[in-house]
Scaffold this active site. Structure first.
Site, PDB file in Angstrom:
ATOM      1  N   GLU A   1       0.856  -1.173   0.000  1.00 26.67           N
ATOM      2  CA  GLU A   1       0.000   0.000   0.000  1.00 26.67           C
ATOM      3  C   GLU A   1       0.905   1.241   0.000  1.00 26.67           C
ATOM      4  OE1 GLU A   1      -4.333   1.117   1.794  1.00 26.67           O
ATOM      5  OE2 GLU A   1      -3.398  -0.716   2.441  1.00 26.67           O
TER       6      GLU A   1
ATOM      7  N   GLU B   1      -1.814   0.047  13.521  1.00 29.42           N
ATOM      8  CA  GLU B   1      -2.974   0.499  12.744  1.00 29.42           C
ATOM      9  C   GLU B   1      -4.278   0.302  13.526  1.00 29.42           C
ATOM     10  OE1 GLU B   1      -3.466  -1.645   9.075  1.00 29.42           O
ATOM     11  OE2 GLU B   1      -4.839  -0.134   8.297  1.00 29.42           O
TER      12      GLU B   1
HETATM   13  C1  BGC Z   1      -5.120   2.495   4.975  1.00 33.06           C
HETATM   14  C2  BGC Z   1      -5.669   3.511   5.919  1.00 33.06           C
HETATM   15  C3  BGC Z   1      -6.602   4.346   5.117  1.00 33.06           C
HETATM   16  C4  BGC Z   1      -7.707   3.415   4.793  1.00 33.06           C
HETATM   17  C5  BGC Z   1      -8.878   4.032   4.144  1.00 33.06           C
HETATM   18  C6  BGC Z   1      -6.236   1.616   4.580  1.00 33.06           C
HETATM   19  O1  BGC Z   1      -5.873   0.557   3.774  1.00 33.06           O
HETATM   20  O2  BGC Z   1      -4.032   1.827   5.467  1.00 33.06           O
HETATM   21  O3  BGC Z   1      -4.911   4.006   6.860  1.00 33.06           O
HETATM   22  O4  BGC Z   1      -6.967   5.542   5.656  1.00 33.06           O
HETATM   23  O5  BGC Z   1      -7.277   2.318   4.041  1.00 33.06           O
HETATM   24  O6  BGC Z   1      -9.895   3.611   4.801  1.00 33.06           O
END
Ligand code: BGC
Length: 916
Positions: free
Chosen positions: A446, A721
């Protein structure tokens, strides 16, 4: 005596390649006299002995961001600048610095260099090396390399990297903006070799949840122009063109997510002439932010064999970067390094949370001693798993921590080691995710510029580091992404395609971030540059609002990762329980407020009125929809209560009721938060601002799941997270979206600075600030320093042994409003250092018994039994007690709190009895 220091232009010290046509000058004052303010200043800009611009003496206290108002600056030119300052005590000081302009216009490459590329095999993963040999004749005065690429590049002269920075040209919205870099380079007289190695990077490499290549194009290419200025004044340009050659080096493949393979036994490709590549110059801009560097080298703390036989090395810290390998090896020996953030509950290497990222570096050694590291990839890791080492082989692994090289401005420590570790974790996650752009995470497939994460974290980030140029670049990209088809990208740069929908809080970064920067750095230009984007967002939301004036359609992330929702039909438990449009409309009100305030700062009076009026209407509509006539909220979750209070969404008379509901809700969850990305940043702030600072303190110091210190207790070295990324038994949350290095919940840093230490901005840039430290039980001293744009602000407080001491430093040219704990008045302080010391009866030691104590412990205490027997005998005989005796009192109070005063009295007596 007055002295000047920290002279900067556009936040940079003596920059090279400055590309701003109207740059701004800043300086700091230092004086041994108290109450020093700047009375006037004079700026002089000199080029080659001639004064280019003299501001004259300006009677002004402005010592930051003074605009250049002289004639147009010349490209590629060195300027010296001098500032003279007179202060209110009649002292004078002078400071000098310099800068060198860049091309000031990307099209200046035209005629000097052409875009070139390599052999036509676009699919080959091997990194091309484009090079040119040239001869230097005569004495060189200076040489500058201006370079960029489609892809990522590293430049070398005579086999040496041109500097210690990485991942150029950085990630921007390449469709509209491509940065070039300026390097000061050293040449030999005689033959020289200039080479650019290219890799796919963000331009052509694989990116996204399901990694796909070629987001911007399918061909890597380079553009470089070397300008040699000889002592006699004449210039010679060596630019990329068809006279360059192309070969290959050791890098066989390099992808951001997957890692890099280097083969030192591979023969370089036979040199072929470079090909011209058709790409214009009109998107080129000078580098706006600071470069990425290795900020720290971290040694291995432990080498061990995992239960499954893997050979592992632990660096003791989860970090972003790569591993440098120093090895004596045989030619052809293959070494593989895989990277992971954690071990699993059995102690084995855990890579499941990397999604599609292979995070693997491979080396085929050339033989002899080699020092190796990747060039065009990075990993988020604490552990490496190594394959291919020979028994007893001489090798050393060092983790190199890579981040955009920002000045650390904030430091916080206190008497609680766990909180200090939390603070370090916040700062690690910030640096780990500030790699050219603010990313969500550094490890899985990501690593995108997710906007909502920035909304949550930016006030904390602005304390920790000077984020101004870094975020300015990113905001310029954000602005460049907007258009009729894109209301607001959810990631910047945007590789997710057109987004007609705009998610609240994520989209609000466009108002929240510029406003945060303006407040922290006093920089109005960021508001000017962002105003149209802010309006674009607010007008988009307007277009979505129904007849009731509320935004109640379209996709929302909601209170992302809040813990209070049941899994829905799709099994998706990522969204907290708070009504999506409740949060969306609060965020809309927030953005409207910022837009109105921004318009006022920019003196767009009519706009300011318009946006304030719209906010008032919205709040009215919100109340009609989401607040009952007697002061309850629909969707009465922790997040909803926090937002309603923090953003002033309810009539004043309802605030006590909501605060009470919030306190009960937190109590019913045994002093835990269930809040997600939207609620968490404001949870403790709201409590502290509404007379419940003690509860905010208890949430901070909570140690079990979910809480900030739970992560610390579980050995976290970065912010997770999810509140529950790792469960108490050491197993991982099974969700595939589970990074151990995400900064959103690090937003508690803001509370440590602003509430526990009490530093709050009163005038932009901390020209005037408040210091109102507020104690919590469990922390007996705390201190913070913050390097503001005016200089160092410091506060240290201690409450121990019946004494309070407070030490304060106020930088020159600023004013502080100090409210000492337990003192009635607020003191106005000019610059200087101050010490206060006075007696107190307060003890900040944590009492043995509190509202968090389980009921049975209280009922077993003789002092408690005596009070209950006297004042509430019926309580002791209540048969229901049996069912709740293991609950803490807070959980009990959630059912009715009339008995709270009695409990408080009981607890006080119990604590007193135990002391005696
Ligand atoms: C990210 C988040 C982001 C989110 C959106 C995720 O995959 O890691 O931090 O804000 O997607 O909902």
């Amino acid at each position: 005596m007055l002295k000047l220091y920290d002279l900067t232009i556009e936040y940079k010290h003596a920059p090279l390649g400055l590309d701003e046509v109207q740059p701004r000058f800043s300086w700091k004052l230092d004086s041994d006299q108290q109450d020093t303010v700047q009375a006037s200043y004079r700026l002089r800009i000199v080029q080659g002995g001639d004064v280019v611009w003299d501001s004259g003496t300006v009677a002004s206290a402005q010592s930051i961001l003074n605009e250049y108002l002289g004639p147009n600056l010349t490209p590629r030119t060195e300027y010296d600048w001098t500032v003279t300052v007179w202060d209110n005590h009649g002292e004078t000081a002078e400071g000098t610095s310099r800068f060198e302009t860049g091309l000031l216009n990307g099209s200046a490459f035209e005629g000097k260099a052409q875009w070139i590329t390599h052999a036509p095999d676009k699919a080959s993963p091997v990194s091309p090396v484009l090079y040119k040999d040239f001869v230097v004749q005569g004495n060189v005065k200076k040489a500058r390399l201006y370079a960029t690429a489609l892809g990522v590049y590293e430049a070398e002269i005579n086999g040496e990297p041109v500097d210690d920075t990485y991942f150029h040209p950085g990630w921007t919205n390449y469709r509209k903006r491509l940065q070039y870099q300026t390097y000061a380079v050293t040449l030999h007289s005689g033959k020289n070799h200039l080479a650019l190695t290219l890799a796919n990077g963000w331009y052509k490499g694989k990116l996204g949840f399901m990694p796909q290549p070629n987001h911007y194009g399918d061909t890597t290419a380079a553009l470089a122009a070397l300008c040699i200025t000889y002592e006699d004044g004449h210039e010679e340009w060596i630019g990329t063109d068809e006279s360059w050659f192309c070969t290959t080096g050791a890098i066989q493949s390099a992808e951001i997510y997957d890692g890099e393979t280097q083969d030192f036994t591979a023969d370089p490709a036979a040199p072929q002439p470079a090909r011209l590549f058709d790409y214009g110059f009109d998107t080129l801009i000078g580098q706006e932010n600071e470069p990425v560097r290795c900020l720290q080298r971290v040694p291995v703390v432990k080498e061990f064999t995992a239960p499954n036989g893997d050979h592992l090395f632990d660096f003791g810290q989860n970090l972003t970067g790569w591993v440098e390998v120093e090895i004596y090896g045989d030619k052809g020996q293959k070494l593989t390094l895989r990277h992971a953030e954690s071990l699993d509950e059995n102690g084995n290497f855990y890579t499941e949370n990397l999604s599609w990222a292979k995070a693997t570096d491979t080396y085929i050694l050339g033989g002899g001693k080699q020092t190796l590291h990747p060039h065009f990839t990075w990993h988020g890791f604490r552990y490496i798993c190594v394959e291919g080492l020979q028994y007893g082989q001489n090798v050393q692994f060092t983790a190199c921590h890579l981040s955009t090289d920002l000045a650390q401005t904030g430091h916080f420590t206190c008497s609680d080691k766990r909180v200090n570790r939390l603070q370090q974790n916040i700062q690690w996650s910030q640096r780990d995710n500030f790699l050219d752009i603010p990313t969500d995470c550094p490890q899985r497939s990501e690593r995108l510029g997710w906007t909502g994460d920035v909304t949550a974290f930016c006030p904390t980030a602005a304390f920790n580091e000077n984020i101004m140029p870094f975020m300015t670049k990113w905001l310029h990209d954000l602005a460049s992404e907007l258009g009729p088809d894109v209301s607001m990208p959810q990631v910047v740069p945007n590789i997710l395609g057109n987004q007609q929908d705009g998610a609240a809080f994520w989209g609000d970064v466009v108002t929240v971030l510029p406003w945060t920067l303006y407040r922290a750095y006093g920089d109005k230009r960021i508001l000017q540059h962002s105003y149209d984007s802010m309006k674009h967002w607010v007008e988009f939301i307007e277009s979505q609002c129904g007849e009731n004036g509320l935004w109640q359609t379209g996709f929302q992330y909601g209170d992302w990762l809040g813990l209070d929702a049941e899994a829905n039909a799709l099994g998706d438990e990522r969204k907290g329980a708070t009504d999506d449009y409740f949060t969306a409309n609060v965020c809309f009100a927030w953005s409207l407020q910022i837009l109105a305030d921004t318009a006022a700062v920019l003196q767009y009076t009519e706009d300011a009125r318009r946006w304030s009026r719209r906010r008032e209407e919205l709040v009215r509509a919100f109340r009609a929809e989401y607040v009952t006539p007697t002061g309850r909220l629909v969707s009465e979750t922790q997040t909803a209560l926090i937002l309603a209070l923090h953003f002033d969404m309810v009539p004043d008379e309802f605030r006590p009721r909501l605060l009470d509901a919030l306190e009960k809700n937190i109590g019913a969850h045994k002093t835990h938060l269930l809040t997600g990305f939207i609620g968490t940043p404001f949870a403790c702030l709201t409590l502290s601002e509404n007379g419940r600072h003690d509860l905010a303190g208890r949430l901070l110091l909570q140690e079990d799941d979910p809480s900030w210190l739970y992560e610390v207790k579980m050995g976290a070295t970065t912010i997770w997270e999810r509140w529950n990324s790792i469960r108490p038994d050491g197993s991982f949350n099974p969700a595939n979206m589970n990074s151990l290095n995400h900064y959103a919940y690090g937003s508690i840093g803001n509370w440590l600075y602003t509430k526990l230490c009490g530093l709050e901005i009163l005038e932009p840039g901390y020209k005037k600030f408040a210091l109102r430290p507020q104690f919590i039980k469990g922390i007996t001293h705390a201190e913070l320093t913050y390097e503001s744009v005016y200089g160092k602000i410091a506060i240290a407080w201690r409450c121990e042994g019946g004494k309070i001491t407070v030490d304060v430093t106020v930088p020159a040219n600023t004013t502080a409003e100090l409210t000492l704990p337990e003192q009635p008045e607020t003191l106005t302080l000019g610059s200087g250092s101050y010490h206060y010391e006075y007696a107190t009866e307060t003890s900040l030691k944590i009492d043995r018994y509190s509202l968090e104590t389980p009921l049975h412990i209280i009922l077993e205490h003789p002092a408690a039994q005596a009070i209950f027997a006297q004042y509430a005998p019926e309580f002791l005989s209540n048969p229901m007690l049996e069912y709740v005796k293991n609950e803490p009192v807070t959980a009990l109070l959630a059912y009715g709190d009339s008995i709270k005063p009695l409990f408080e009295q009981v607890l006080a007596v119990m604590n007193q009895a135990d002391k005696e």
